[in-house]
Design a protein around this motif. Structure first.
Motif, PDB file in Angstrom:
ATOM      1  N   PHE A   1       2.237  12.553 -47.754  1.00 16.73           N
ATOM      2  CA  PHE A   1       0.865  12.611 -47.255  1.00 16.73           C
ATOM      3  C   PHE A   1       0.811  12.022 -45.840  1.00 16.73           C
ATOM      4  O   PHE A   1       0.029  11.113 -45.557  1.00 16.73           O
ATOM      5  CB  PHE A   1      -0.067  11.848 -48.195  1.00 16.73           C
ATOM      6  CG  PHE A   1      -0.127  12.414 -49.580  1.00 16.73           C
ATOM      7  CD1 PHE A   1      -0.922  13.513 -49.870  1.00 16.73           C
ATOM      8  CD2 PHE A   1       0.636  11.865 -50.602  1.00 16.73           C
ATOM      9  CE1 PHE A   1      -0.972  14.046 -51.153  1.00 16.73           C
ATOM     10  CE2 PHE A   1       0.590  12.379 -51.889  1.00 16.73           C
ATOM     11  CZ  PHE A   1      -0.215  13.476 -52.167  1.00 16.73           C
ATOM     12  N   ALA A   2       1.627  12.577 -44.968  1.00 19.17           N
ATOM     13  CA  ALA A   2       1.737  12.040 -43.617  1.00 19.17           C
ATOM     14  C   ALA A   2       0.434  12.155 -42.838  1.00 19.17           C
ATOM     15  O   ALA A   2       0.190  11.388 -41.903  1.00 19.17           O
ATOM     16  CB  ALA A   2       2.860  12.760 -42.868  1.00 19.17           C
ATOM     17  N   ASP A   3      -0.440  13.091 -43.219  1.00 11.04           N
ATOM     18  CA  ASP A   3      -1.718  13.231 -42.542  1.00 11.04           C
ATOM     19  C   ASP A   3      -2.737  12.209 -43.028  1.00 11.04           C
ATOM     20  O   ASP A   3      -3.775  12.020 -42.392  1.00 11.04           O
ATOM     21  CB  ASP A   3      -2.279  14.643 -42.736  1.00 11.04           C
ATOM     22  CG  ASP A   3      -2.431  15.033 -44.196  1.00 11.04           C
ATOM     23  OD1 ASP A   3      -1.831  14.347 -45.062  1.00 11.04           O
ATOM     24  OD2 ASP A   3      -3.135  16.017 -44.485  1.00 11.04           O
ATOM     25  N   ARG A   4      -2.449  11.510 -44.122  1.00  7.44           N
ATOM     26  CA  ARG A   4      -3.370  10.511 -44.672  1.00  7.44           C
ATOM     27  C   ARG A   4      -3.044   9.109 -44.176  1.00  7.44           C
ATOM     28  O   ARG A   4      -3.945   8.321 -43.905  1.00  7.44           O
ATOM     29  CB  ARG A   4      -3.324  10.529 -46.203  1.00  7.44           C
ATOM     30  CG  ARG A   4      -4.285   9.537 -46.849  1.00  7.44           C
ATOM     31  CD  ARG A   4      -4.079   9.397 -48.351  1.00  7.44           C
ATOM     32  NE  ARG A   4      -4.177  10.658 -49.070  1.00  7.44           N
ATOM     33  CZ  ARG A   4      -4.089  10.762 -50.392  1.00  7.44           C
ATOM     34  NH1 ARG A   4      -3.886   9.675 -51.142  1.00  7.44           N
ATOM     35  NH2 ARG A   4      -4.166  11.939 -50.971  1.00  7.44           N
ATOM     36  N   PHE A   5      -1.765   8.784 -44.090  1.00  7.20           N
ATOM     37  CA  PHE A   5      -1.342   7.422 -43.790  1.00  7.20           C
ATOM     38  C   PHE A   5      -0.909   7.313 -42.335  1.00  7.20           C
ATOM     39  O   PHE A   5       0.035   7.974 -41.907  1.00  7.20           O
ATOM     40  CB  PHE A   5      -0.218   6.998 -44.729  1.00  7.20           C
ATOM     41  CG  PHE A   5      -0.632   6.995 -46.171  1.00  7.20           C
ATOM     42  CD1 PHE A   5      -1.418   5.968 -46.670  1.00  7.20           C
ATOM     43  CD2 PHE A   5      -0.255   8.018 -47.024  1.00  7.20           C
ATOM     44  CE1 PHE A   5      -1.816   5.956 -47.995  1.00  7.20           C
ATOM     45  CE2 PHE A   5      -0.647   8.019 -48.352  1.00  7.20           C
ATOM     46  CZ  PHE A   5      -1.431   6.978 -48.847  1.00  7.20           C
ATOM     47  N   ARG A   6      -1.562   6.424 -41.595  1.00  3.49           N
ATOM     48  CA  ARG A   6      -1.254   6.267 -40.180  1.00  3.49           C
ATOM     49  C   ARG A   6      -0.010   5.417 -39.948  1.00  3.49           C
ATOM     50  O   ARG A   6       0.549   5.424 -38.850  1.00  3.49           O
ATOM     51  CB  ARG A   6      -2.440   5.634 -39.460  1.00  3.49           C
ATOM     52  CG  ARG A   6      -3.695   6.490 -39.446  1.00  3.49           C
ATOM     53  CD  ARG A   6      -4.686   5.915 -38.461  1.00  3.49           C
ATOM     54  NE  ARG A   6      -5.970   6.575 -38.527  1.00  3.49           N
ATOM     55  CZ  ARG A   6      -6.995   6.270 -37.738  1.00  3.49           C
ATOM     56  NH1 ARG A   6      -6.858   5.301 -36.829  1.00  3.49           N
ATOM     57  NH2 ARG A   6      -8.144   6.902 -37.853  1.00  3.49           N
ATOM     58  N   ALA A   7       0.397   4.653 -40.958  1.00  3.11           N
ATOM     59  CA  ALA A   7       1.574   3.800 -40.805  1.00  3.11           C
ATOM     60  C   ALA A   7       2.249   3.633 -42.155  1.00  3.11           C
ATOM     61  O   ALA A   7       1.605   3.712 -43.208  1.00  3.11           O
ATOM     62  CB  ALA A   7       1.187   2.435 -40.232  1.00  3.11           C
ATOM     63  N   MET A   8       3.552   3.407 -42.116  1.00  2.00           N
ATOM     64  CA  MET A   8       4.353   3.165 -43.309  1.00  2.00           C
ATOM     65  C   MET A   8       5.373   2.082 -43.003  1.00  2.00           C
ATOM     66  O   MET A   8       5.931   2.050 -41.911  1.00  2.00           O
ATOM     67  CB  MET A   8       5.125   4.428 -43.719  1.00  2.00           C
ATOM     68  CG  MET A   8       4.283   5.629 -44.077  1.00  2.00           C
ATOM     69  SD  MET A   8       5.287   7.147 -44.049  1.00  2.00           S
ATOM     70  CE  MET A   8       6.701   6.655 -45.006  1.00  2.00           C
ATOM     71  N   SER A   9       5.598   1.193 -43.981  1.00  2.00           N
ATOM     72  CA  SER A   9       6.675   0.217 -43.829  1.00  2.00           C
ATOM     73  C   SER A   9       7.173  -0.183 -45.196  1.00  2.00           C
ATOM     74  O   SER A   9       6.549   0.130 -46.221  1.00  2.00           O
ATOM     75  CB  SER A   9       6.205  -1.008 -43.036  1.00  2.00           C
ATOM     76  OG  SER A   9       5.335  -1.813 -43.793  1.00  2.00           O
ATOM     77  N   ALA A  10       8.302  -0.886 -45.220  1.00  2.00           N
ATOM     78  CA  ALA A  10       8.881  -1.265 -46.511  1.00  2.00           C
ATOM     79  C   ALA A  10       9.761  -2.486 -46.364  1.00  2.00           C
ATOM     80  O   ALA A  10      10.371  -2.722 -45.308  1.00  2.00           O
ATOM     81  CB  ALA A  10       9.696  -0.109 -47.098  1.00  2.00           C
ATOM     82  N   PHE A  11       9.824  -3.257 -47.442  1.00  2.00           N
ATOM     83  CA  PHE A  11      10.760  -4.366 -47.597  1.00  2.00           C
ATOM     84  C   PHE A  11      11.832  -3.934 -48.596  1.00  2.00           C
ATOM     85  O   PHE A  11      11.519  -3.599 -49.747  1.00  2.00           O
ATOM     86  CB  PHE A  11      10.054  -5.604 -48.141  1.00  2.00           C
ATOM     87  CG  PHE A  11       8.903  -6.091 -47.300  1.00  2.00           C
ATOM     88  CD1 PHE A  11       9.129  -6.891 -46.184  1.00  2.00           C
ATOM     89  CD2 PHE A  11       7.602  -5.771 -47.632  1.00  2.00           C
ATOM     90  CE1 PHE A  11       8.073  -7.348 -45.409  1.00  2.00           C
ATOM     91  CE2 PHE A  11       6.540  -6.227 -46.872  1.00  2.00           C
ATOM     92  CZ  PHE A  11       6.761  -7.015 -45.757  1.00  2.00           C
ATOM     93  N   ALA A  12      13.082  -3.920 -48.173  1.00  2.00           N
ATOM     94  CA  ALA A  12      14.211  -3.642 -49.063  1.00  2.00           C
ATOM     95  C   ALA A  12      13.954  -2.443 -49.975  1.00  2.00           C
ATOM     96  O   ALA A  12      14.061  -2.539 -51.190  1.00  2.00           O
ATOM     97  CB  ALA A  12      14.533  -4.882 -49.901  1.00  2.00           C
ATOM     98  N   PRO A  13      13.621  -1.281 -49.404  1.00  4.27           N
ATOM     99  CA  PRO A  13      13.280  -0.132 -50.244  1.00  4.27           C
ATOM    100  C   PRO A  13      14.506   0.559 -50.854  1.00  4.27           C
ATOM    101  O   PRO A  13      15.608   0.506 -50.307  1.00  4.27           O
ATOM    102  CB  PRO A  13      12.592   0.812 -49.253  1.00  4.27           C
ATOM    103  CG  PRO A  13      13.271   0.517 -47.943  1.00  4.27           C
ATOM    104  CD  PRO A  13      13.513  -0.977 -47.962  1.00  4.27           C
ATOM    105  N   ILE A  14      14.279   1.218 -51.973  1.00  2.00           N
ATOM    106  CA  ILE A  14      15.260   2.166 -52.524  1.00  2.00           C
ATOM    107  C   ILE A  14      15.053   3.463 -51.748  1.00  2.00           C
ATOM    108  O   ILE A  14      14.108   4.204 -52.009  1.00  2.00           O
ATOM    109  CB  ILE A  14      15.043   2.397 -54.032  1.00  2.00           C
ATOM    110  CG1 ILE A  14      15.000   1.077 -54.791  1.00  2.00           C
ATOM    111  CG2 ILE A  14      16.132   3.307 -54.589  1.00  2.00           C
ATOM    112  CD1 ILE A  14      14.530   1.230 -56.235  1.00  2.00           C
ATOM    113  N   VAL A  15      15.889   3.746 -50.779  1.00  2.00           N
ATOM    114  CA  VAL A  15      15.624   4.840 -49.845  1.00  2.00           C
ATOM    115  C   VAL A  15      16.122   6.187 -50.348  1.00  2.00           C
ATOM    116  O   VAL A  15      15.615   7.233 -49.941  1.00  2.00           O
ATOM    117  CB  VAL A  15      16.230   4.544 -48.459  1.00  2.00           C
ATOM    118  CG1 VAL A  15      15.685   3.243 -47.904  1.00  2.00           C
ATOM    119  CG2 VAL A  15      17.758   4.528 -48.491  1.00  2.00           C
TER     120      VAL A  15
END
Length: 278
Positions: free
Chosen positions: A161-175
Motif C-alpha cells: 500500500f505504497a500510496d497509503r503510507f508516506r514512510a516505512m521503517s523497521a527494527f530488526a525485520p524479517i526481510v
C-alpha cells in the motif's frame, strides 16, 4: 464500529489509551493501544502504525517502547495492535513462532488457522477504520513501522500500500521470510506449501516483483542473536540496490533484539516519519 476503553493515562501531555473491540476480521475480541499527543481542539494528526514481533501483544511497545515524549513533540498518534487473535476456540501451536502471538500479518488460507488468523485484513482494513472513526487521526497522513515479525509486517504492508503510507521503517525485520526458518514455517503453515503464494508477504520478493517506495529506514543490532539465521538484512539491501530504493540500513554495534535496542532508536525513527508526514 464500537470500542471499549480498557485504560487511559495522562502521558507527556497527551493520552495513552488501551481499547478493545469485537473484530469482524478475526471473529474474536482484539485489543490495541493508541497514544494521542497534546493537540488543539478540532486538530487532526498523522498516524504511525507500530507492529510488534513474535510472542508480543500491544503491551510490549506500549510499556517499553519509549515513544510518547517524541510523539508529543512531533505531534504523532501511535497505534499498536496485537499480533494475533487470541482466546478459547482460537487455534494455537505449542511453539512460540506459530499460532497465538505469531500471526505474521497474513490472512491464513489453511486449516486450522483460517477462521481467525486474518491479521492482514485486520491491520490494513478494520483497525484503520476504527482509528479514523474514534480518534483525531488524519488518515491521509499515515506511516508504518515494526519490529522483527512486525518489521516484516510493516515492510510488506507498506510496500503493498505504497500510496497509503508516506514512510516505512523497521527494527530488526524479517526481510525475506520465504528464505529463513521462521518465515518458512509460518508462511507454509498459514498459506500452504507453494512458495509462490508467499511472495506477497515477503518484502524482498515484493521488491523483486516490482513494488517500490521512495525510501526505507532499518536499524539492526549487530549483537542480535537472530541476525544470521532469521533476519539477514543484506538480502533487503541487495534488493533495494537493484530496484533503486533509497535504503538507510544502520548496523548498530553491541545492540541485541530487545526493547532496549528499540527504545534507543525509536526517537530517530519517529523523527524520520514526522519529516515525511508533514
Amino acid at each position: 464500529m464500537t470500542i471499549e476503553t480498557v485504560s487511559k493515562a495522562r502521558a507527556c501531555g497527551g493520552t495513552q489509551g488501551v481499547y478493545t473491540h469485537a473484530s469482524s476480521a478475526t471473529g474474536t475480541p482484539m485489543t490495541f493501544s493508541v497514544y494521542v499527543p497534546p493537540h488543539d481542539e478540532g486538530e487532526t494528526l498523522p498516524v504511525v502504525w507500530y507492529l510488534s514481533g513474535l510472542t508480543c501483544t500491544h503491551a510490549n511497545v506500549t510499556d517499553k517502547g519509549d515513544y510518547r515524549r517524541a510523539c508529543a513533540e512531533l505531534g504523532l498518534i501511535l497505534v499498536a495492535p496485537d499480533t494475533s487473535p487470541r482466546g478459547d476456540g482460537v487455534a494455537d501451536d505449542p511453539a512460540y513462532d506459530m499460532g497465538q502471538g505469531a500471526g505474521f500479518y497474513v490472512d491464513a488460507t489453511q486449516a486450522p488457522w483460517t477462521p481467525h488468523f486474518r491479521m492482514w485484513t485486520y491491520v490494513t482494513e478494520e483497525l484503520p477504520a476504527l482509528v479514523g472513526a474514534h480518534f483525531p487521526a488524519d488518515m491521509t497522513r499515515q506511516s508504518i513501522m515494526g519490529h522483527s515479525m512486525g518489521g516484516h509486517g510493516a515492510l510488506t504492508i507498506g510496500l503493498t500500500f505504497a500510496d497509503r503510507f508516506r514512510a516505512m521503517s523497521a527494527f530488526a525485520p524479517i526481510v525475506a521470510p520465504g528464505q529463513v526458518p521462521w518465515g518458512e514455517k509460518a508462511l507454509g503453515g498459514y498459506l500452504g506449501d507453494d512458495p509462490a503464494a508467499w511472495r506477497a508477504h515477503d518484502a524482498v520478493a515484493l521488491i523483486e516483483d516490482g513494488a517500490r517506495v521512495p525510501a526505507l529506514l532499518v536499524d539492526q543490532g549487530d549483537a542480535d542473536q537472530f541476525l544470521a539465521d532469521q533476519l539477514q538484512p543484506q538480502r533487503l539491501a541487495d534488493a533495494c540496490r537493484a530496484a533503486g530504493i533509497d535504503l538507510t540500513l544502520r548496523l548498530q554495534p553491541g545492540y541485541d533484539h530487545s526493547y532496549y535496542f528499540i527504545a534507543t532508536f525509536m526517537p530517530d525513527h519517529l523523527r524520520w516519519h514526522a519529516e515525511r508526514l508533514r
